[in-house]
Scaffold this motif. Structure first.
Motif, PDB file in Angstrom:
ATOM      1  N   PRO A   1       3.331  -5.770 -19.302  1.00  0.00           N
ATOM      2  CA  PRO A   1       2.568  -6.906 -18.778  1.00  0.00           C
ATOM      3  C   PRO A   1       1.456  -6.412 -17.877  1.00  0.00           C
ATOM      4  O   PRO A   1       1.548  -5.336 -17.293  1.00  0.00           O
ATOM      5  CB  PRO A   1       3.611  -7.691 -17.981  1.00  0.00           C
ATOM      6  CG  PRO A   1       4.588  -6.650 -17.552  1.00  0.00           C
ATOM      7  CD  PRO A   1       4.653  -5.640 -18.681  1.00  0.00           C
ATOM      8  N   ARG A   2       0.407  -7.181 -17.770  1.00  0.00           N
ATOM      9  CA  ARG A   2      -0.712  -6.795 -16.915  1.00  0.00           C
ATOM     10  C   ARG A   2      -0.994  -7.954 -15.969  1.00  0.00           C
ATOM     11  O   ARG A   2      -1.343  -9.036 -16.403  1.00  0.00           O
ATOM     12  CB  ARG A   2      -1.947  -6.478 -17.761  1.00  0.00           C
ATOM     13  CG  ARG A   2      -1.677  -5.435 -18.841  1.00  0.00           C
ATOM     14  CD  ARG A   2      -2.923  -5.201 -19.680  1.00  0.00           C
ATOM     15  NE  ARG A   2      -2.637  -4.263 -20.746  1.00  0.00           N
ATOM     16  CZ  ARG A   2      -2.338  -4.616 -21.985  1.00  0.00           C
ATOM     17  NH1 ARG A   2      -2.265  -5.889 -22.300  1.00  0.00           N
ATOM     18  NH2 ARG A   2      -2.108  -3.709 -22.902  1.00  0.00           N
ATOM     19  N   GLY A   3      -0.881  -7.714 -14.676  1.00  0.00           N
ATOM     20  CA  GLY A   3      -1.058  -8.784 -13.713  1.00  0.00           C
ATOM     21  C   GLY A   3      -2.434  -8.795 -13.090  1.00  0.00           C
ATOM     22  O   GLY A   3      -2.556  -8.747 -11.878  1.00  0.00           O
TER      23      GLY A   3
ATOM     24  N   HIS B   1      -3.921   0.135 -11.843  1.00  0.00           N
ATOM     25  CA  HIS B   1      -2.789   0.364 -10.952  1.00  0.00           C
ATOM     26  C   HIS B   1      -3.247   1.106  -9.690  1.00  0.00           C
ATOM     27  O   HIS B   1      -3.926   2.137  -9.783  1.00  0.00           O
ATOM     28  CB  HIS B   1      -1.714   1.166 -11.675  1.00  0.00           C
ATOM     29  CG  HIS B   1      -1.195   0.471 -12.899  1.00  0.00           C
ATOM     30  ND1 HIS B   1      -0.228  -0.512 -12.840  1.00  0.00           N
ATOM     31  CD2 HIS B   1      -1.539   0.586 -14.216  1.00  0.00           C
ATOM     32  CE1 HIS B   1       0.018  -0.957 -14.066  1.00  0.00           C
ATOM     33  NE2 HIS B   1      -0.763  -0.315 -14.905  1.00  0.00           N
ATOM     34  N   GLU B   2      -2.843   0.583  -8.527  1.00  0.00           N
ATOM     35  CA  GLU B   2      -3.277   1.181  -7.268  1.00  0.00           C
ATOM     36  C   GLU B   2      -2.847   2.643  -7.155  1.00  0.00           C
ATOM     37  O   GLU B   2      -3.530   3.456  -6.522  1.00  0.00           O
ATOM     38  CB  GLU B   2      -2.728   0.379  -6.093  1.00  0.00           C
ATOM     39  CG  GLU B   2      -3.318   0.826  -4.759  1.00  0.00           C
ATOM     40  CD  GLU B   2      -2.742   0.082  -3.582  1.00  0.00           C
ATOM     41  OE1 GLU B   2      -3.519  -0.351  -2.731  1.00  0.00           O
ATOM     42  OE2 GLU B   2      -1.504  -0.070  -3.519  1.00  0.00           O
TER      43      GLU B   2
ATOM     44  N   PRO C   1       0.159  -6.928  -3.964  1.00  0.00           N
ATOM     45  CA  PRO C   1       1.152  -7.348  -2.969  1.00  0.00           C
ATOM     46  C   PRO C   1       1.762  -6.127  -2.289  1.00  0.00           C
ATOM     47  O   PRO C   1       2.003  -5.103  -2.934  1.00  0.00           O
ATOM     48  CB  PRO C   1       2.202  -8.093  -3.812  1.00  0.00           C
ATOM     49  CG  PRO C   1       1.516  -8.419  -5.099  1.00  0.00           C
ATOM     50  CD  PRO C   1       0.517  -7.348  -5.333  1.00  0.00           C
ATOM     51  N   VAL C   2       2.011  -6.234  -1.002  1.00  0.00           N
ATOM     52  CA  VAL C   2       2.495  -5.066  -0.258  1.00  0.00           C
ATOM     53  C   VAL C   2       3.878  -4.628  -0.711  1.00  0.00           C
ATOM     54  O   VAL C   2       4.241  -3.457  -0.565  1.00  0.00           O
ATOM     55  CB  VAL C   2       2.501  -5.358   1.256  1.00  0.00           C
ATOM     56  CG1 VAL C   2       1.091  -5.541   1.772  1.00  0.00           C
ATOM     57  CG2 VAL C   2       3.358  -6.578   1.575  1.00  0.00           C
ATOM     58  N   ASP C   3       4.666  -5.540  -1.258  1.00  0.00           N
ATOM     59  CA  ASP C   3       6.031  -5.202  -1.643  1.00  0.00           C
ATOM     60  C   ASP C   3       6.172  -4.921  -3.141  1.00  0.00           C
ATOM     61  O   ASP C   3       7.282  -4.733  -3.638  1.00  0.00           O
ATOM     62  CB  ASP C   3       6.991  -6.328  -1.250  1.00  0.00           C
ATOM     63  CG  ASP C   3       6.592  -7.662  -1.876  1.00  0.00           C
ATOM     64  OD1 ASP C   3       5.452  -7.776  -2.381  1.00  0.00           O
ATOM     65  OD2 ASP C   3       7.427  -8.594  -1.840  1.00  0.00           O
TER      66      ASP C   3
ATOM     67  N   ARG D   1       1.308  -3.160  -9.011  1.00  0.00           N
ATOM     68  CA  ARG D   1       0.389  -3.029  -7.882  1.00  0.00           C
ATOM     69  C   ARG D   1      -1.050  -2.957  -8.394  1.00  0.00           C
ATOM     70  O   ARG D   1      -1.670  -1.902  -8.427  1.00  0.00           O
ATOM     71  CB  ARG D   1       0.737  -1.794  -7.051  1.00  0.00           C
ATOM     72  CG  ARG D   1       2.092  -1.919  -6.361  1.00  0.00           C
ATOM     73  CD  ARG D   1       2.360  -0.737  -5.451  1.00  0.00           C
ATOM     74  NE  ARG D   1       1.291  -0.525  -4.485  1.00  0.00           N
ATOM     75  CZ  ARG D   1       1.135  -1.252  -3.379  1.00  0.00           C
ATOM     76  NH1 ARG D   1       1.974  -2.240  -3.107  1.00  0.00           N
ATOM     77  NH2 ARG D   1       0.147  -0.987  -2.553  1.00  0.00           N
ATOM     78  N   TRP D   2      -1.570  -4.111  -8.802  1.00  0.00           N
ATOM     79  CA  TRP D   2      -2.915  -4.180  -9.367  1.00  0.00           C
ATOM     80  C   TRP D   2      -3.966  -4.244  -8.267  1.00  0.00           C
ATOM     81  O   TRP D   2      -3.850  -5.037  -7.328  1.00  0.00           O
ATOM     82  CB  TRP D   2      -3.037  -5.405 -10.274  1.00  0.00           C
ATOM     83  CG  TRP D   2      -2.187  -5.251 -11.481  1.00  0.00           C
ATOM     84  CD1 TRP D   2      -0.877  -5.610 -11.633  1.00  0.00           C
ATOM     85  CD2 TRP D   2      -2.577  -4.659 -12.716  1.00  0.00           C
ATOM     86  NE1 TRP D   2      -0.431  -5.290 -12.895  1.00  0.00           N
ATOM     87  CE2 TRP D   2      -1.454  -4.701 -13.570  1.00  0.00           C
ATOM     88  CE3 TRP D   2      -3.766  -4.117 -13.195  1.00  0.00           C
ATOM     89  CZ2 TRP D   2      -1.495  -4.213 -14.877  1.00  0.00           C
ATOM     90  CZ3 TRP D   2      -3.809  -3.620 -14.489  1.00  0.00           C
ATOM     91  CH2 TRP D   2      -2.677  -3.671 -15.306  1.00  0.00           C
TER      92      TRP D   2
END
Length: 358
Positions: A105-107, A129-130, A313-315, A321-322
């Protein structure tokens, strides 16, 4: 933030060009591969899929060799120069195809906008991705049919850029039900356009004839023309600008026939929200005269009803982690690319780096 690496690669021999790239970025290629290897595992586990990454990578490399032997030779050179197995570099270049097999999936993904006219201008966010925020670099490549400049990930021959003939390439991932990993990687298709297209028609011909197995849209921008070319194993569609001379593309198919096999948009309808918002802003009179205008148009978060500029999002964990890693504008008439390292919401006139292909 330290200055982004600007890799300059020269030479008319593809293998030597690749060897030079691999020799000079071997440590970064190894680091980037470790992240992708983990990402492949996470994506496959989430869907209960078993991935034979070496086999998939070498299958895509064989397809590349049949379509463009010079690109396959350049990849072989990268592996030799970096001192890593050939399949590792092949897998990096085929990362879109391998992730398609995993069904990841890609958010949040890339958004592209173009204004055509007497001096066309195009731009996009590059969302990824970060964890791979340090996995990309600026490059200038000389020695092919035409020289080009742009950005790419370590070990991958090309991504987004513009060449000295004034052909610009923007890049958004798509998803189709028929996607797999047995054709020419879409990143290598973009590389062939950047290094080989001397005109708008050349670029369309290259893209239309590429035997891909995963989907993407390559937006071609020249001084006075532009089109979004949707590539898929189910076919190719060329999307022209609208009646105002503008193009907007996010991460779903626009062509009706290809949209019948849509994969990404059905699972993640936020791509339609981004497209709607950007088109609305253009209809409301938002200008696209320079890189700052592009950044302003692309600055949108959850509170704006669409997240064009991505913040993780931090979590969130690996795979979710986009982040918008870069904001890019191309000015084909001048043969130059303007780059902001980060999302459009942090772009300022002083933060743009200009790189020329000439």
């Amino acid at each position: 933030m330290s200055p982004r690496t600007h890799l300059r690669v020269e030479g008319t021999d593809p293998r030597r060009r690749g060897h030079d790239r691999g020799r000079r970025t071997g440590a970064e290629i190894a680091r980037t591969w470790r992240t992708y290897s983990e990402l492949f595992e996470v994506a496959a586990a989430a869907r209960g899929v078993t991935l034979d990454v070496p086999a998939l990578a070498l299958r895509c490399l064989a397809a590349t060799s049949a379509w463009s032997p010079e690109l396959a030779e350049e990849i072989e050179g990268v592996a030799e120069g970096a001192g890593v197995p050939l399949w590792v570099v092949a897998a990096l270049n085929a990362r879109t195809e391998i992730l398609a097999v995993a069904g990841t999936p890609r958010g949040g993904e890339c958004s592209t906008v173009v204004r055509t006219g007497p001096r066309s201008l195009g731009g996009q966010t590059w969302d990824w991705h970060e964890e791979l925020a340090d996995g990309w670099h600026v490059q200038s490549v000389r020695g092919d049919t035409v020289s080009f400049t742009g950005i790419t990930e370590y070990g991958i021959l090309a991504k987004i850029g513009v060449n000295e003939a004034g052909v610009g390439v923007l890049f958004n991932i798509l998803g189709h039900m028929d996607d797999g990993a047995h054709g020419v990687p879409v990143h290598l298709v973009a590389r062939r356009v950047l290094g080989g297209a001397e005109s708008f028609a050349d670029a369309i011909d290259i893209l239309s004839g590429a035997p891909v197995s995963a989907s993407t849209v390559v937006t071609v921008v020249t001084a006075d023309r532009a089109a979004c070319v949707e590539l898929s194993p189910a076919g190719v569609a060329v999307i022209p600008p609208d009646e105002t001379g503008r193009l907007v593309h996010t991460n779903h198919f626009i062509d009706p026939a290809l949209a019948a096999g849509e994969f990404r948009g059905r699972a993640e309808p936020e791509t339609y929200d981004r497209s709607r918002l950007l088109n609305e802003r253009l209809r409301d009179g938002h200008r696209l005269d320079d890189a700052d205008d592009i950044a302003a148009l692309l600055t949108a978060h959850h509170g704006d009803d669409a997240e064009v500029c991505c913040h993780p999002p931090v979590d969130a964990k690996l795979g979710a982690r986009w982040a918008t890693l870069a904001t890019i504008a191309v000015d084909p008439e001048a043969g130059r690319l303007m780059l902001h390292d980060g999302g459009p919401c942090t772009a300022r006139p002083s933060t743009w780096t200009t790189i020329s292909a000439r």
